[in-house]
Write an enzyme that holds these catalytic residues in place. Structure first.
Site, mmCIF file in Angstrom:
data_model
loop_
_atom_site.group_PDB
_atom_site.id
_atom_site.type_symbol
_atom_site.label_atom_id
_atom_site.label_comp_id
_atom_site.label_asym_id
_atom_site.label_seq_id
_atom_site.Cartn_x
_atom_site.Cartn_y
_atom_site.Cartn_z
ATOM 1 N N HIS A 63 3.856 -0.467 2.403
ATOM 2 C CA HIS A 63 2.712 -0.085 1.360
ATOM 3 C C HIS A 63 1.500 -0.310 1.895
ATOM 4 C CE1 HIS A 63 0.763 -1.447 -2.621
ATOM 5 N NE2 HIS A 63 -0.015 -0.778 -2.141
ATOM 6 N N LEU A 106 5.225 6.808 -2.072
ATOM 7 C CA LEU A 106 6.273 6.741 -2.993
ATOM 8 C C LEU A 106 6.034 7.529 -4.396
ATOM 9 C CD1 LEU A 106 7.774 3.432 -2.013
ATOM 10 C CD2 LEU A 106 8.736 5.788 -1.309
ATOM 11 N N GLU A 119 -5.091 3.941 1.856
ATOM 12 C CA GLU A 119 -5.043 2.484 2.529
ATOM 13 C C GLU A 119 -5.870 2.078 3.632
ATOM 14 O OE1 GLU A 119 -2.619 0.068 1.845
ATOM 15 O OE2 GLU A 119 -2.463 1.045 -0.189
ATOM 16 N N HIS A 123 -8.285 -0.801 3.297
ATOM 17 C CA HIS A 123 -7.747 -2.033 3.547
ATOM 18 C C HIS A 123 -8.293 -1.891 5.066
ATOM 19 C CE1 HIS A 123 -5.843 -3.660 0.465
ATOM 20 N NE2 HIS A 123 -5.297 -2.564 0.205
#
Ligand code: NAG
Ligand code: NAG
Length: 233
Positions: A63, A106, A119, A123
């Site tokens: 993830h 997903l 992401e 992050h």
């Protein structure tokens, strides 16, 4: 076993080399590698994401790799500078192949590349002081590959199943055979069962060693501790 150990060593050595080049203090304190069990996500957490993913991977996928702090707030969106934006040209072809396998979106409506962009911006930019975009994604892949949760589970007889259930401690102990540190599990409650949704393992800021994940009191974590957990097929 020996070759496995050797590859772990080489990987950590490579990461160490890469990270020793920029040893400034980051704007974060440690990393959380967040792995997701695709079946739980696609058929229970987000079953109606526009379409259905027909054959979700039957292995844990990434993830995210989150630069995190021991206390809140957790860092996110750490740079909006143009030069720090996701740049697809910085991925090698080999890395992209690995990312498609280990870090797929997903959500049917979201392309893999868009997931990596999201992401990275939320992050990855928070650990830019230590890891550039290439290193960030490569390290996430190396760590996930070496952790090899599927084989860790298989070794102790934990298998995804329509019927079997496991305790929080069973699953945590299995992960600790590899990391020697406390992971964190997140679960999702469907009508009749509590399903394993995510595994968080924590690593130090230079990604050179596992640390125990600081305890969080998210509802989805508490949920796993209360009752036996299913890893649905
Ligand atoms: C996270 O921790 C680092 C280092 O302690 C600090 O510089 C940073 O401001 C913190 N981030 C947030 C969002 O609080
Ligand atoms: C990370 O862990 C490794 C191995 O335990 C240690 O040598 C290193 O100093 C740690 N780095 C940081 C930044 O905590």
């Amino acid at each position: 076993m020996v070759s496995n150990m050797k590859s772990v060593f080489i990987v950590f050595y490579a990461i160490l080399l890469a990270s020793s080049i920029h040893l400034t203090n980051g704007s974060y304190e440690y990393f959380r590698l967040v792995l997701v069990w695709p079946t739980t996500f696609t058929t229970h957490v987000h079953p109606n994401y526009g379409m259905t993913i027909v054959n979700p991977p039957n292995y844990f996928t990434i993830h995210g790799l989150w630069p995190t702090n021991f206390s809140y707030p957790w860092p996110q969106y750490c740079s909006k500078k143009r030069k720090d934006r996701f740049d697809a040209s910085l991925l090698t072809q080999a890395l992209e192949v690995s990312l498609n396998y280990y870090w797929p979106s997903l959500k049917p409506a979201k392309k893999n590349m868009q997931f990596w962009i999201d992401e990275w911006e939320k992050h990855g930019t928070c650990s830019l002081q230590r890891f550039n975009q290439f290193e960030y994604f490569r390290n996430a892949i190396y760590i996930t590959y070496n952790l090899n949760i599927q084989s860790v589970f298989k070794n102790v007889g934990i298998i995804p199943s329509g019927t079997k259930t496991y305790s929080y401690i069973n699953i945590v102990d299995a992960i600790k055979t590899k990391t020697y540190q406390e992971p964190e599990l997140m679960c999702f409650k469907d009508q009749n069962h509590v399903l394993l949704w995510e595994i968080h393992v924590c690593l130090n800021a230079s990604l050179t060693g596992y640390i125990s994940c600081p305890i969080n009191n998210f509802n989805n974590i508490i949920l796993c501790k209360k009752i036996f957990i299913k890893i649905p097929v």
